[in-house]
Design a protein around this motif. Structure first.
Motif, PDB file in Angstrom:
ATOM      1  N   ASP A 113       0.860  -1.182   0.000  1.00  0.00           N
ATOM      2  CA  ASP A 113       0.000   0.000   0.000  1.00  0.00           C
ATOM      3  C   ASP A 113       0.903   1.240   0.000  1.00  0.00           C
ATOM      4  O   ASP A 113       1.807   1.344   0.843  1.00  0.00           O
ATOM      5  CB  ASP A 113      -0.884  -0.017   1.256  1.00  0.00           C
ATOM      6  N   PRO A 114       0.690   2.170  -0.962  1.00  0.00           N
ATOM      7  CA  PRO A 114       1.619   3.299  -1.054  1.00  0.00           C
ATOM      8  C   PRO A 114       1.639   4.183   0.189  1.00  0.00           C
ATOM      9  O   PRO A 114       2.636   4.862   0.454  1.00  0.00           O
ATOM     10  CB  PRO A 114       1.129   4.076  -2.285  1.00  0.00           C
ATOM     11  N   ASP A 115       0.563   4.205   0.963  1.00  0.00           N
ATOM     12  CA  ASP A 115       0.529   5.068   2.154  1.00  0.00           C
ATOM     13  C   ASP A 115       1.062   4.363   3.395  1.00  0.00           C
ATOM     14  O   ASP A 115       1.915   4.896   4.108  1.00  0.00           O
ATOM     15  CB  ASP A 115      -0.904   5.556   2.409  1.00  0.00           C
ATOM     16  N   THR A 116       0.572   3.145   3.637  1.00  0.00           N
ATOM     17  CA  THR A 116       0.982   2.448   4.869  1.00  0.00           C
ATOM     18  C   THR A 116       2.255   1.625   4.682  1.00  0.00           C
ATOM     19  O   THR A 116       2.895   1.237   5.655  1.00  0.00           O
ATOM     20  CB  THR A 116      -0.120   1.480   5.336  1.00  0.00           C
ATOM     21  N   HIS A 117       2.596   1.316   3.399  1.00  0.00           N
ATOM     22  CA  HIS A 117       3.722   0.441   3.041  1.00  0.00           C
ATOM     23  C   HIS A 117       3.499  -0.995   3.495  1.00  0.00           C
ATOM     24  O   HIS A 117       4.411  -1.812   3.464  1.00  0.00           O
ATOM     25  CB  HIS A 117       5.076   0.972   3.593  1.00  0.00           C
ATOM     26  N   GLU A 118       2.271  -1.296   3.921  1.00  0.00           N
ATOM     27  CA  GLU A 118       1.946  -2.668   4.341  1.00  0.00           C
ATOM     28  C   GLU A 118       1.563  -3.488   3.114  1.00  0.00           C
ATOM     29  O   GLU A 118       0.905  -2.979   2.194  1.00  0.00           O
ATOM     30  CB  GLU A 118       0.745  -2.657   5.308  1.00  0.00           C
ATOM     31  N   PRO A 119       1.943  -4.792   3.074  1.00  0.00           N
ATOM     32  CA  PRO A 119       1.565  -5.614   1.923  1.00  0.00           C
ATOM     33  C   PRO A 119       0.072  -5.912   1.876  1.00  0.00           C
ATOM     34  O   PRO A 119      -0.544  -6.129   2.917  1.00  0.00           O
ATOM     35  CB  PRO A 119       2.371  -6.900   2.129  1.00  0.00           C
ATOM     36  N   VAL A 120      -0.498  -5.881   0.674  1.00  0.00           N
ATOM     37  CA  VAL A 120      -1.913  -6.207   0.458  1.00  0.00           C
ATOM     38  C   VAL A 120      -1.952  -7.432  -0.461  1.00  0.00           C
ATOM     39  O   VAL A 120      -1.360  -7.418  -1.540  1.00  0.00           O
ATOM     40  CB  VAL A 120      -2.652  -5.028  -0.218  1.00  0.00           C
ATOM     41  N   GLU A 121      -2.632  -8.486  -0.021  1.00  0.00           N
ATOM     42  CA  GLU A 121      -2.665  -9.736  -0.801  1.00  0.00           C
ATOM     43  C   GLU A 121      -3.791  -9.694  -1.822  1.00  0.00           C
ATOM     44  O   GLU A 121      -4.889  -9.254  -1.505  1.00  0.00           O
ATOM     45  CB  GLU A 121      -2.911 -10.918   0.144  1.00  0.00           C
ATOM     46  N   TYR A 122      -3.517 -10.165  -3.043  1.00  0.00           N
ATOM     47  CA  TYR A 122      -4.610 -10.241  -4.029  1.00  0.00           C
ATOM     48  C   TYR A 122      -4.620 -11.545  -4.809  1.00  0.00           C
ATOM     49  O   TYR A 122      -5.549 -11.793  -5.575  1.00  0.00           O
ATOM     50  CB  TYR A 122      -4.586  -9.042  -4.976  1.00  0.00           C
ATOM     51  N   TYR A 123      -3.638 -12.437  -4.633  1.00  0.00           N
ATOM     52  CA  TYR A 123      -3.642 -13.687  -5.407  1.00  0.00           C
ATOM     53  C   TYR A 123      -2.739 -14.717  -4.754  1.00  0.00           C
ATOM     54  O   TYR A 123      -1.683 -14.367  -4.219  1.00  0.00           O
ATOM     55  CB  TYR A 123      -3.137 -13.401  -6.840  1.00  0.00           C
ATOM     56  N   CYS A 124      -3.143 -15.978  -4.819  1.00  0.00           N
ATOM     57  CA  CYS A 124      -2.261 -17.047  -4.346  1.00  0.00           C
ATOM     58  C   CYS A 124      -2.638 -18.341  -5.050  1.00  0.00           C
ATOM     59  O   CYS A 124      -3.759 -18.830  -4.903  1.00  0.00           O
ATOM     60  CB  CYS A 124      -2.384 -17.219  -2.835  1.00  0.00           C
ATOM     61  N   LYS A 125      -1.753 -18.864  -5.850  1.00  0.00           N
ATOM     62  CA  LYS A 125      -1.972 -20.151  -6.517  1.00  0.00           C
ATOM     63  C   LYS A 125      -0.638 -20.903  -6.495  1.00  0.00           C
ATOM     64  O   LYS A 125       0.344 -20.471  -7.101  1.00  0.00           O
ATOM     65  CB  LYS A 125      -2.420 -19.915  -7.968  1.00  0.00           C
ATOM     66  N   LEU A 126      -0.616 -22.000  -5.762  1.00  0.00           N
ATOM     67  CA  LEU A 126       0.635 -22.745  -5.562  1.00  0.00           C
ATOM     68  C   LEU A 126       0.499 -24.153  -6.109  1.00  0.00           C
ATOM     69  O   LEU A 126      -0.628 -24.657  -6.262  1.00  0.00           O
ATOM     70  CB  LEU A 126       0.951 -22.805  -4.063  1.00  0.00           C
ATOM     71  N   PRO A 127       1.616 -24.835  -6.382  1.00  0.00           N
ATOM     72  CA  PRO A 127       1.535 -26.228  -6.818  1.00  0.00           C
ATOM     73  C   PRO A 127       0.762 -27.059  -5.787  1.00  0.00           C
ATOM     74  O   PRO A 127       0.929 -26.862  -4.581  1.00  0.00           O
ATOM     75  CB  PRO A 127       3.000 -26.676  -6.895  1.00  0.00           C
TER      76      PRO A 127
END
Ligand code: PRP
Ligand code: URA
Length: 217
Positions: A113-127
């Protein structure tokens, strides 16, 4: 370079090689264009993969040469997966696949997030069989460490047991966070820059890796 306390942590690996230093200097240069940047990220990823796979188990095999039987060794045991953190991690995938062409590829979507610098999750696909693989997570930048640490937590949530993280440019803040949050994960970096700026960008760093890879700025 300053001697940091994490140099004594056996999970921490500074991948130190003249070819990497040379390629890094060009990667950092603001005049380096998108095509060159992509090629260099791939090449550095390949060199880091060489280091990160040094402990892959081997098994004995006999091979018939045109002359006679040769007693050889081949990689055995766990298969490998590579997991780029989107977007910038995509620039390192081809480098891993050049050395491990059978690796499966998972994807984790995170942005800061450009303001908080905290990561925002939007996708997860693993083997599907992630718990049986060595998963090599790739992201060129390790700044606050928030994205990498969250990505590893997500991967562990899918059952993965052996995880390595390969980054290109890092800084002490991010290194310390990953080693503290995930003491069971091996961390490989090609460079340690001293500080973060007010926007949590690595200084001197190389700028925004995603934008430089994909020409979006
Ligand atoms: C960059 C980089 C890392 C993250 C590092 O991604 O590729 O994922 O920032 O920062 P951190 O250690 O402080 O979390 P960004 O959020 O810019 O997304 P992008 O790759 O889609 O451009
Ligand atoms: N993400 C980047 O792309 N660059 C930085 O310096 C920090 C986070």
């Amino acid at each position: 370079m300053e001697k940091y306390e994490f140099f004594d942590n056996p999970r921490f690996h500074l991948v130190d090689h003249p070819l990497i230093e040379h390629k890094l200097a060009i990667l950092r240069d603001k005049r380096t264009n998108t095509k060159q940047f992509m090629e260099l990220a791939e090449e550095i990823a390949m060199l880091e993969t060489y280091e990160a796979t040094k402990d892959l188990p081997l098994e004995n095999v006999d091979v018939e040469t045109p002359i006679e039987t040769a007693h050889c060794r081949m990689v055995s045991g766990r298969a490998v997966g590579v997991v780029p953190i989107l977007r910038a991690g995509l620039g390192m995938v081809s480098g891993v696949l050049k050395l491990i062409p059978n690796a499966k590829v998972g994807h984790i979507g995170l942005y800061r997030d450009p303001d908080t610098h905290e990561p925002v999750e939007y996708y997860c696909k693993l083997p599907a069989d992630s718990e049986q693989r060595l998963l090599v997570v790739v992201d060129p930048m390790l700044a606050t460490g928030g994205s990498a640490s969250d990505a590893i937590t997500m991967i562990k949530g899918h059952g993965a047991k052996q995880i390595k993280l390969c980054c290109i440019v890092s800084c002490p803040t991010g290194i310390r966070k990953v080693l503290k949050d995930h003491p069971d994960v091996d961390l490989y970096v090609a460079a340690i820059d001293p500080v973060l700026n007010d926007h949590c960008y690595i200084v001197p760093g190389l700028g925004d890796a995603g934008d430089r890879l994909f020409g979006t700025k």
